[in-house]
Design a protein around this motif. Structure first.
Motif, PDB file in Angstrom:
ATOM      1  N   LEU A   1      75.267 -13.499 103.177  1.00  0.00           N
ATOM      2  CA  LEU A   1      74.914 -14.892 102.882  1.00  0.00           C
ATOM      3  C   LEU A   1      76.079 -15.813 103.239  1.00  0.00           C
ATOM      4  O   LEU A   1      75.871 -16.891 103.816  1.00  0.00           O
ATOM      5  N   GLN A   2      77.287 -15.397 102.881  1.00  0.00           N
ATOM      6  CA  GLN A   2      78.461 -16.206 103.215  1.00  0.00           C
ATOM      7  C   GLN A   2      78.549 -16.448 104.719  1.00  0.00           C
ATOM      8  O   GLN A   2      78.778 -17.574 105.171  1.00  0.00           O
ATOM      9  N   GLN A   3      78.326 -15.388 105.503  1.00  0.00           N
ATOM     10  CA  GLN A   3      78.406 -15.514 106.954  1.00  0.00           C
ATOM     11  C   GLN A   3      77.290 -16.385 107.503  1.00  0.00           C
ATOM     12  O   GLN A   3      77.499 -17.194 108.412  1.00  0.00           O
ATOM     13  N   SER A   4      76.087 -16.251 106.941  1.00  0.00           N
ATOM     14  CA  SER A   4      74.949 -17.066 107.386  1.00  0.00           C
ATOM     15  C   SER A   4      75.192 -18.542 107.116  1.00  0.00           C
ATOM     16  O   SER A   4      74.912 -19.397 107.964  1.00  0.00           O
ATOM     17  N   ILE A   5      75.729 -18.848 105.930  1.00  0.00           N
ATOM     18  CA  ILE A   5      76.035 -20.238 105.585  1.00  0.00           C
ATOM     19  C   ILE A   5      77.114 -20.785 106.517  1.00  0.00           C
ATOM     20  O   ILE A   5      77.010 -21.900 107.033  1.00  0.00           O
ATOM     21  N   LYS A   6      78.149 -19.985 106.733  1.00  0.00           N
ATOM     22  CA  LYS A   6      79.257 -20.397 107.602  1.00  0.00           C
ATOM     23  C   LYS A   6      78.760 -20.712 109.010  1.00  0.00           C
ATOM     24  O   LYS A   6      79.069 -21.760 109.575  1.00  0.00           O
ATOM     25  N   GLU A   7      77.960 -19.810 109.580  1.00  0.00           N
ATOM     26  CA  GLU A   7      77.459 -20.010 110.937  1.00  0.00           C
ATOM     27  C   GLU A   7      76.540 -21.222 111.013  1.00  0.00           C
ATOM     28  O   GLU A   7      76.584 -21.991 111.987  1.00  0.00           O
ATOM     29  N   SER A   8      75.702 -21.411 109.988  1.00  0.00           N
ATOM     30  CA  SER A   8      74.779 -22.543 109.981  1.00  0.00           C
ATOM     31  C   SER A   8      75.530 -23.869 109.932  1.00  0.00           C
ATOM     32  O   SER A   8      75.207 -24.816 110.665  1.00  0.00           O
ATOM     33  N   LEU A   9      76.559 -23.942 109.090  1.00  0.00           N
ATOM     34  CA  LEU A   9      77.333 -25.171 108.972  1.00  0.00           C
ATOM     35  C   LEU A   9      78.176 -25.427 110.221  1.00  0.00           C
ATOM     36  O   LEU A   9      78.366 -26.573 110.633  1.00  0.00           O
TER      37      LEU A   9
ATOM     38  N   GLU B   1      76.473 -27.213 112.820  1.00  0.00           N
ATOM     39  CA  GLU B   1      76.415 -28.655 112.553  1.00  0.00           C
ATOM     40  C   GLU B   1      77.780 -29.311 112.795  1.00  0.00           C
ATOM     41  O   GLU B   1      77.984 -30.466 112.421  1.00  0.00           O
ATOM     42  N   SER B   2      78.703 -28.530 113.365  1.00  0.00           N
ATOM     43  CA  SER B   2      80.047 -29.010 113.739  1.00  0.00           C
ATOM     44  C   SER B   2      80.967 -29.243 112.553  1.00  0.00           C
ATOM     45  O   SER B   2      81.935 -30.012 112.647  1.00  0.00           O
ATOM     46  N   PHE B   3      80.709 -28.574 111.429  1.00  0.00           N
ATOM     47  CA  PHE B   3      81.637 -28.610 110.312  1.00  0.00           C
ATOM     48  C   PHE B   3      82.706 -27.539 110.507  1.00  0.00           C
ATOM     49  O   PHE B   3      82.455 -26.500 111.114  1.00  0.00           O
ATOM     50  N   LEU B   4      83.877 -27.788 109.958  1.00  0.00           N
ATOM     51  CA  LEU B   4      84.924 -26.779 109.900  1.00  0.00           C
ATOM     52  C   LEU B   4      84.743 -26.046 108.576  1.00  0.00           C
ATOM     53  O   LEU B   4      84.735 -26.671 107.511  1.00  0.00           O
ATOM     54  N   VAL B   5      84.589 -24.725 108.624  1.00  0.00           N
ATOM     55  CA  VAL B   5      84.215 -23.965 107.426  1.00  0.00           C
ATOM     56  C   VAL B   5      85.262 -22.907 107.105  1.00  0.00           C
ATOM     57  O   VAL B   5      85.639 -22.099 107.948  1.00  0.00           O
ATOM     58  N   GLU B   6      85.729 -22.920 105.855  1.00  0.00           N
ATOM     59  CA  GLU B   6      86.593 -21.866 105.318  1.00  0.00           C
ATOM     60  C   GLU B   6      85.806 -21.111 104.250  1.00  0.00           C
ATOM     61  O   GLU B   6      84.822 -21.629 103.707  1.00  0.00           O
ATOM     62  N   THR B   7      86.228 -19.881 103.937  1.00  0.00           N
ATOM     63  CA  THR B   7      85.488 -19.068 102.976  1.00  0.00           C
ATOM     64  C   THR B   7      86.424 -18.425 101.954  1.00  0.00           C
ATOM     65  O   THR B   7      87.620 -18.233 102.208  1.00  0.00           O
TER      66      THR B   7
END
Length: 225
Positions: free
Chosen positions: A12-20, A23-29
């Motif tokens: 789920l974390q990876q799916s959310i990261k890839e989806s965001l 949308e051109s967001f910078l994503v950290e986890t």
């Protein structure tokens, strides 16, 4: 815009990261309580997606710490617990929204954008200054009504400057916001300089009534001509 996803379910974390990121967001986890606590108080994020049930601790405890630090206004809780008590507690602690698993990623993206509009744009989708209009949703720049092509980093830099117009922007803060947490491992900030150099050239060529001033040894400031 920089987002932190605090979620222990790897897929789920990876799916959310890839989806965001699409949308051109910078994503950290962060995947557990301690990793999350380290990140939320070292770096600044435009939005935090927070799971309640985490290894080694509770997301509500993180939210409580954020509230005490005055940083809880940009949090969306994502949880499998559809408990009224948890929902009320989270909102009382300052969370902006509460989304129950399972959810559609499109809905999550929409809620993230809504939080960012409220946080930075007072509900609007665009930022304007002088003869510039930067559309957050479409990621476009208009100067005197004409489209100007920007790459992803140039857009993010200009967006950050517009959100901090007439303020001194520290090089480190700019690098962390646009390039992410790993930017603090860089030997120098040449990568920031080259992107700003290109952005300055584009703004000058299109007749923008703003300029990016250098403040020697510190950073930059966006000012209106």
């Amino acid at each position: 815009m920089k987002i932190l996803v605090i979620e222990d379910e790897v897929l789920l974390q990876q799916s959310i990261k890839e989806s965001l990121e699409k949308e051109s967001f910078l994503v950290e986890t962060a995947s557990d309580f301690y990793a999350a606590m380290d990140k939320v108080f070292v770096y600044d994020y435009d939005c935090i997606l927070l799971d309640i049930m985490l290894p080694n601790g509770s997301g509500l405890d993180i939210l409580n710490e954020l509230k005490e630090a005055g940083k809880s206004e940009n949090v969306i809780i994502i949880s499998a617990k559809d408990s009224l008590d948890d929902r009320v507690k989270g909102l009382e602690l300052g969370a902006d929204d509460y989304l129950t698993k399972p959810f559609h990623l499109a809905e999550l993206n929409a809620r993230v954008k809504a939080v960012l509009r409220r946080k930075h744009l007072q509900g609007n989708r665009a930022i304007s200054l002088a003869n510039l209009e930067l559309d957050f949703e479409d990621r476009t720049l208009l100067v005197d009504g004409k489209a100007v092509s920007l790459n992803r980093k140039e857009f993010d830099i200009l967006n950050y400057f517009l959100l901090n117009k007439n303020r001194l922007v520290n090089k480190t803060a700019l690098a962390e916001h646009v390039w992410g947490d790993n930017s603090d491992q860089a030997d120098n900030f040449d990568f920031v300089y080259y992107q700003i150099k290109n952005l300055r050239k584009k703004l000058q060529e299109c007749g923008a009534h703003v300029e990016i001033e250098s403040v020697y040894g510190v950073g930059y400031k966006l000012v209106q001509k």
